[in-house]
Write an enzyme that holds these catalytic residues in place. Sequence first.
Site, PDB file in Angstrom:
ATOM      1  N   PHE A  16      -6.887 -15.878   3.177  1.00 17.68           N
ATOM      2  CA  PHE A  16      -6.760 -14.421   2.996  1.00 17.68           C
ATOM      3  C   PHE A  16      -6.251 -14.059   1.592  1.00 17.68           C
ATOM      4  O   PHE A  16      -6.976 -13.489   0.767  1.00 17.68           O
ATOM      5  CB  PHE A  16      -5.830 -13.884   4.098  1.00 17.68           C
ATOM      6  CG  PHE A  16      -5.277 -12.508   3.871  1.00 17.68           C
ATOM      7  CD1 PHE A  16      -6.096 -11.449   3.480  1.00 17.68           C
ATOM      8  CD2 PHE A  16      -3.915 -12.252   4.079  1.00 17.68           C
ATOM      9  CE1 PHE A  16      -5.573 -10.166   3.285  1.00 17.68           C
ATOM     10  CE2 PHE A  16      -3.388 -10.983   3.896  1.00 17.68           C
ATOM     11  CZ  PHE A  16      -4.216  -9.944   3.486  1.00 17.68           C
ATOM     12  N   THR A 102       1.347 -29.817   5.785  1.00 20.33           N
ATOM     13  CA  THR A 102       0.748 -29.071   4.661  1.00 20.33           C
ATOM     14  C   THR A 102       1.810 -28.401   3.796  1.00 20.33           C
ATOM     15  O   THR A 102       1.790 -28.522   2.567  1.00 20.33           O
ATOM     16  CB  THR A 102      -0.250 -28.021   5.207  1.00 20.33           C
ATOM     17  OG1 THR A 102      -1.405 -28.712   5.679  1.00 20.33           O
ATOM     18  CG2 THR A 102      -0.656 -27.024   4.137  1.00 20.33           C
ATOM     19  N   THR A 126       7.375 -16.803   0.761  1.00 18.54           N
ATOM     20  CA  THR A 126       7.476 -15.659   1.664  1.00 18.54           C
ATOM     21  C   THR A 126       8.909 -15.128   1.729  1.00 18.54           C
ATOM     22  O   THR A 126       9.865 -15.897   1.552  1.00 18.54           O
ATOM     23  CB  THR A 126       7.022 -16.094   3.076  1.00 18.54           C
ATOM     24  OG1 THR A 126       7.355 -15.082   4.011  1.00 18.54           O
ATOM     25  CG2 THR A 126       7.701 -17.384   3.534  1.00 18.54           C
ATOM     26  N   ASP A 127       9.034 -13.850   2.057  1.00 10.30           N
ATOM     27  CA  ASP A 127      10.377 -13.277   2.260  1.00 10.30           C
ATOM     28  C   ASP A 127      11.046 -13.854   3.506  1.00 10.30           C
ATOM     29  O   ASP A 127      12.260 -13.708   3.687  1.00 10.30           O
ATOM     30  CB  ASP A 127      10.311 -11.743   2.342  1.00 10.30           C
ATOM     31  CG  ASP A 127       9.400 -11.203   3.430  1.00 10.30           C
ATOM     32  OD1 ASP A 127       8.765 -11.995   4.154  1.00 10.30           O
ATOM     33  OD2 ASP A 127       9.326  -9.963   3.567  1.00 10.30           O
ATOM     34  N   GLU A 128      10.260 -14.503   4.377  1.00  7.59           N
ATOM     35  CA  GLU A 128      10.830 -15.019   5.633  1.00  7.59           C
ATOM     36  C   GLU A 128      11.845 -16.128   5.410  1.00  7.59           C
ATOM     37  O   GLU A 128      12.592 -16.481   6.324  1.00  7.59           O
ATOM     38  CB  GLU A 128       9.719 -15.531   6.547  1.00  7.59           C
ATOM     39  CG  GLU A 128       8.790 -14.444   6.980  1.00  7.59           C
ATOM     40  CD  GLU A 128       7.916 -14.860   8.149  1.00  7.59           C
ATOM     41  OE1 GLU A 128       8.220 -15.859   8.800  1.00  7.59           O
ATOM     42  OE2 GLU A 128       6.931 -14.152   8.398  1.00  7.59           O
ATOM     43  N   TYR A 153       7.567 -22.169  10.810  1.00 10.53           N
ATOM     44  CA  TYR A 153       6.822 -21.765   9.602  1.00 10.53           C
ATOM     45  C   TYR A 153       7.773 -21.445   8.451  1.00 10.53           C
ATOM     46  O   TYR A 153       7.650 -22.001   7.354  1.00 10.53           O
ATOM     47  CB  TYR A 153       5.941 -20.544   9.908  1.00 10.53           C
ATOM     48  CG  TYR A 153       5.496 -19.805   8.659  1.00 10.53           C
ATOM     49  CD1 TYR A 153       4.602 -20.392   7.767  1.00 10.53           C
ATOM     50  CD2 TYR A 153       5.994 -18.536   8.341  1.00 10.53           C
ATOM     51  CE1 TYR A 153       4.212 -19.732   6.597  1.00 10.53           C
ATOM     52  CE2 TYR A 153       5.604 -17.871   7.192  1.00 10.53           C
ATOM     53  CZ  TYR A 153       4.719 -18.470   6.319  1.00 10.53           C
ATOM     54  OH  TYR A 153       4.331 -17.821   5.169  1.00 10.53           O
ATOM     55  N   LYS A 157       8.391 -23.295   4.745  1.00  7.91           N
ATOM     56  CA  LYS A 157       8.232 -22.638   3.437  1.00  7.91           C
ATOM     57  C   LYS A 157       9.537 -22.738   2.640  1.00  7.91           C
ATOM     58  O   LYS A 157       9.515 -22.960   1.423  1.00  7.91           O
ATOM     59  CB  LYS A 157       7.828 -21.170   3.617  1.00  7.91           C
ATOM     60  CG  LYS A 157       6.435 -20.954   4.180  1.00  7.91           C
ATOM     61  CD  LYS A 157       5.306 -21.448   3.291  1.00  7.91           C
ATOM     62  CE  LYS A 157       5.133 -20.644   2.013  1.00  7.91           C
ATOM     63  NZ  LYS A 157       3.920 -21.064   1.255  1.00  7.91           N
ATOM     64  N   ASN A 183       1.491  -9.037   3.710  1.00  3.80           N
ATOM     65  CA  ASN A 183       0.276  -8.523   3.066  1.00  3.80           C
ATOM     66  C   ASN A 183      -0.672  -7.917   4.090  1.00  3.80           C
ATOM     67  O   ASN A 183      -0.754  -8.386   5.229  1.00  3.80           O
ATOM     68  CB  ASN A 183      -0.475  -9.663   2.383  1.00  3.80           C
ATOM     69  CG  ASN A 183       0.148 -10.126   1.085  1.00  3.80           C
ATOM     70  OD1 ASN A 183      -0.556 -10.401   0.132  1.00  3.80           O
ATOM     71  ND2 ASN A 183       1.459 -10.231   1.031  1.00  3.80           N
ATOM     72  N   LYS A 192      -3.570 -12.367  12.909  1.00  3.00           N
ATOM     73  CA  LYS A 192      -2.434 -11.623  12.378  1.00  3.00           C
ATOM     74  C   LYS A 192      -2.415 -10.189  12.934  1.00  3.00           C
ATOM     75  O   LYS A 192      -3.426  -9.675  13.413  1.00  3.00           O
ATOM     76  CB  LYS A 192      -2.477 -11.595  10.842  1.00  3.00           C
ATOM     77  CG  LYS A 192      -2.522 -12.973  10.171  1.00  3.00           C
ATOM     78  CD  LYS A 192      -1.270 -13.775  10.384  1.00  3.00           C
ATOM     79  CE  LYS A 192      -1.062 -14.965   9.459  1.00  3.00           C
ATOM     80  NZ  LYS A 192      -2.153 -15.878   9.212  1.00  3.00           N
ATOM     81  N   GLN A 197      -5.188  -6.125  16.003  1.00  2.17           N
ATOM     82  CA  GLN A 197      -5.254  -4.847  16.738  1.00  2.17           C
ATOM     83  C   GLN A 197      -6.536  -4.080  16.402  1.00  2.17           C
ATOM     84  O   GLN A 197      -7.171  -3.491  17.289  1.00  2.17           O
ATOM     85  CB  GLN A 197      -4.021  -3.986  16.437  1.00  2.17           C
ATOM     86  CG  GLN A 197      -2.686  -4.721  16.490  1.00  2.17           C
ATOM     87  CD  GLN A 197      -2.505  -5.629  17.699  1.00  2.17           C
ATOM     88  OE1 GLN A 197      -3.141  -5.447  18.752  1.00  2.17           O
ATOM     89  NE2 GLN A 197      -1.646  -6.637  17.573  1.00  2.17           N
ATOM     90  N   ARG A 217       8.424  -4.640   9.307  1.00  2.87           N
ATOM     91  CA  ARG A 217       7.822  -5.467   8.259  1.00  2.87           C
ATOM     92  C   ARG A 217       7.642  -4.588   7.028  1.00  2.87           C
ATOM     93  O   ARG A 217       7.481  -3.369   7.141  1.00  2.87           O
ATOM     94  CB  ARG A 217       6.463  -6.053   8.721  1.00  2.87           C
ATOM     95  CG  ARG A 217       6.602  -7.026   9.927  1.00  2.87           C
ATOM     96  CD  ARG A 217       7.397  -8.258   9.531  1.00  2.87           C
ATOM     97  NE  ARG A 217       7.561  -9.255  10.580  1.00  2.87           N
ATOM     98  CZ  ARG A 217       8.646  -9.365  11.349  1.00  2.87           C
ATOM     99  NH1 ARG A 217       9.651  -8.499  11.253  1.00  2.87           N
ATOM    100  NH2 ARG A 217       8.746 -10.357  12.224  1.00  2.87           N
ATOM    101  N   ASN A 252       6.658  -1.941  13.853  1.00  3.55           N
ATOM    102  CA  ASN A 252       5.341  -2.329  14.372  1.00  3.55           C
ATOM    103  C   ASN A 252       4.689  -1.222  15.202  1.00  3.55           C
ATOM    104  O   ASN A 252       3.472  -1.037  15.137  1.00  3.55           O
ATOM    105  CB  ASN A 252       5.468  -3.598  15.219  1.00  3.55           C
ATOM    106  CG  ASN A 252       5.844  -4.805  14.382  1.00  3.55           C
ATOM    107  OD1 ASN A 252       5.636  -4.807  13.169  1.00  3.55           O
ATOM    108  ND2 ASN A 252       6.390  -5.839  15.021  1.00  3.55           N
ATOM    109  N   ASP A 275       7.558 -11.178  23.975  1.00  8.41           N
ATOM    110  CA  ASP A 275       8.044 -11.226  22.597  1.00  8.41           C
ATOM    111  C   ASP A 275       7.880 -12.635  22.022  1.00  8.41           C
ATOM    112  O   ASP A 275       7.813 -13.620  22.765  1.00  8.41           O
ATOM    113  CB  ASP A 275       9.525 -10.815  22.551  1.00  8.41           C
ATOM    114  CG  ASP A 275       9.924 -10.279  21.178  1.00  8.41           C
ATOM    115  OD1 ASP A 275       9.071 -10.246  20.261  1.00  8.41           O
ATOM    116  OD2 ASP A 275      11.093  -9.874  21.031  1.00  8.41           O
TER     117      ASP A 275
END
Length: 337
Positions: A16, A102, A126-128, A153, A157, A183, A192, A197, A217, A252, A275
Amino acid sequence: MACDPKNIIVTGGAGFIGSNFVHWVVDNQPDVHVVVLDALTYAGNRENLAGIPDDRMEFVHGDICDAELVDRLFADADACVHFAAESHNDNSISNPEPFIRTNVEGTYQLLEAARKHGVRFHHISTDEVYGDLALDDPARFTEETPYCPSSPYSSSKASSDMLVRAWHRTYGVPVTISNCSNNYGPRQHIEKFIPRQVTNILCGIKPKLYGDGLNVRDWIHTEDHSSAVWKILTEGALGETYLIGADGEKNNIDVLRAILAAMGKDADDFEWVRDRPGHDRRYAIDSSKLRRELGWQPKHTDFAEGLQDTIDWYASNEDWWSGEKDAIEAKYAAQGQ
Ligand code: NAD
Ligand code: DAU
């Protein structure tokens, strides 16, 4: 330190954000040649790079964990922009193994090649890695926020960010790191939130909202991510981290209701589902360092307009996603989501 790369490797360039970055470089940097290194996992699609002339881009189908291949490609490159990753939190919860391979081992192999060949290395993160913020906390993440990742994940990172920092400090590898928020835009995988949706509605399936729908987010258009990465690659200070964000905080349920309204559906025409375990509550980016030091600004400041363009892209490119839709929804259904 200014950097003027002419031959760049883009890992994960068929995914992406990577493919949007490659298109951005081809459109905006006429003297730059791109080598895309991508393993074409379920998330990679060669079609994402359709239309790019052969004299601007070479596509190499391969794995960033393949040390010999990576070494060969780095021998001819000035710079590498490293997007390749396993990127989906829900997948990392059901099977963390490819994330460690990876995201951690792959980044290590690239750093070793950058060290050997003196290649400028920009690491996409990422901000995560910072964990999450409370809904009522006025704070936002900055470059000084301590790392506190929640998911397999985000911890993979965070691990890769630490490797990049260590290879700079110990070996002097010329690196920069950027940590970006969520993004949106064309060619995002339909696992995603936003594309899931939109394609649900296009297929007559009810959208699915996790938990209480109040998780926040901080949305940024992927084209703004691309321009920020180029700025940091060419003008960023070596060894530095820059946060990328466009002041796009939204919960969300508000994003879902904006999608429903744009697609002519009722505001309550969706289903609540189980959740995500460990679900981060809120992300928020303070990107003032990037704006102040490098003069970057986002162009896509109207979320409603960017969302409408994104919806239109999925509606007009059904062939791109329809073959995978049933399998993705079956996988989610098996998880109660
Ligand atoms: P994506 O899942 O859409 O694409 C990942 C790409 O990497 C795919 O083309 C895939 O084939 C490739 N890839 C995976 N494993 C590989 C391997 N071992 N060797 C070579 N190629 C491999 O991901 P995305 O959403 O475009 O994210 C790209 C990067 O940006 C990731 O590093 C991610 O952590 C980071 N990021 C994403 C977001 C977001 O909102 N999506 C936000 C901030 C940072
Ligand atoms: O913050 C940057 C990160 O943003 C990137 O590092 C990740 O690669 C990227 O996937 C994204 O992570 P999120 O977990 O925030 O994105 P996702 O699209 O999976 O989910 C966004 C929010 O929507 C999150 O709060 C979970 C929720 N959600 C998601 C799906 C798929 C739902 O409510 N329903 C859904 O069906």
